[in-house]
Motif scaffolding. Structure first.
Motif, PDB file in Angstrom:
ATOM      1  N   GLU A  91       0.811  -1.224   0.000  1.00  0.00           N
ATOM      2  CA  GLU A  91       0.000   0.000   0.000  1.00  0.00           C
ATOM      3  C   GLU A  91       0.845   1.275   0.000  1.00  0.00           C
ATOM      4  N   ARG A 148       1.161   2.557  -3.535  1.00  0.00           N
ATOM      5  CA  ARG A 148      -0.057   2.637  -4.350  1.00  0.00           C
ATOM      6  C   ARG A 148      -0.103   3.898  -5.215  1.00  0.00           C
ATOM      7  N   ILE A 190      -5.628  -3.762  -9.234  1.00  0.00           N
ATOM      8  CA  ILE A 190      -5.060  -3.123  -8.046  1.00  0.00           C
ATOM      9  C   ILE A 190      -6.133  -2.360  -7.270  1.00  0.00           C
TER      10      ILE A 190
END
Length: 260
Positions: A7, A10, A31
């Motif tokens: 994360e 991201r 994703i």
């Protein structure tokens, strides 16, 4: 250098992928839908000496997608990783997949075209016959897909779950007896694009405008949400139909399929 994403990466990762939102639609959709902890999804990035992403490798189930430019210094890093994953499919834009073809000679090559549309250029007279799939018609929908000849299908449970979560937009046309005779759906959706897939009509009802009406409905869905409608095709005759509707070819898409 290559590393596996979580994360923390991201935003940077999606910024890279959104440079080509339609070409990378599947990777972005996976994703955004599943995140980085899902067992069906793995994402690796290759960064240069300035710690800038210049390559991405996505594994979703048995499919692997390498994403990078025509000149890619991380090829010798991605190649052994892809080989170790022993995927059933390796897919991506032509300029990327051609770099890997010689290393996967045991795979069959399938060529398709990626086409995009932002606005319809042709009316579809039968569009009023198109309706969203209802839960009680899922079994009939799966029967329709079998009759059309589509081999890869979701299960009834997966479709039910998708409809409840509003992840898939499946549209159908029924005949006067209530049988589903034509269908299509939005399979993947991001904030900028949506992929139209599984478009087909039962053989005895073809060449009557049903598939055109299905695609037109799905394009209108995308347009209303300010998204680009995308689809793949390999048949030139079908391609001309899509072009009349307003689609334009943007990339050639290659799938390498394992023979095993």
């Amino acid at each position: 250098m290559i590393y596996k994403c979580d994360e923390n990466q991201r935003e940077e990762l999606l910024n890279f992928l959104y440079q080509e939102p339609s070409v990378n639609l599947f990777a972005i959709g996976d994703i955004e839908t599943y995140g980085f902890e899902h067992f069906d999804l793995d994402v690796w990035v290759y960064v240069d000496s300035k710690d800038k992403i210049n390559g991405v490798l996505v594994r979703y189930k048995d499919n692997v997608m390498p994403i990078h430019g025509k000149v890619f210094e991380g090829f010798d890093t991605f190649l052994p990783l892809i080989q170790s994953l022993t995927p059933l499919y390796i897919s991506g834009s032509e300029e990327v997949i051609t770099q890997y073809e010689e290393e996967f000679e045991q795979y069959e090559k399938e060529e398709t075209y990626l086409s995009e549309c932002n606005e319809l250029k042709l009316d579809a007279p039968l569009i009023q016959q198109v309706a969203p799939l209802e839960k009680e018609d899922i079994a009939a929908y799966l029967d329709c897909l079998k009759e059309i000849g589509m081999k890869k299908q979701q299960t009834m449970e997966e479709i039910t779950d998708d409809l409840e979560r509003d992840l898939n937009t499946i549209q159908v046309i029924k005949d006067e007896t209530g049988k589903i005779i034509s269908t299509g759906r939005i399979a993947v959706e991001t904030k900028l694009s949506a992929m139209i897939m599984a478009v087909g009509t039962v053989e005895s009802y073809r060449e009557k405008g049903y598939a055109t009406a299905i695609v037109a409905t799905l394009v209108n869905y995308c347009t209303a949400k300010n998204k680009t409608a995308c689809l793949f095709y390999s048949d030139p005759d079908i391609g001309r139909l899509y072009q009349h509707l307003g689609f334009e070819d943007t990339h050639k898409w290659i799938i390498l399929k394992s023979k095993e």
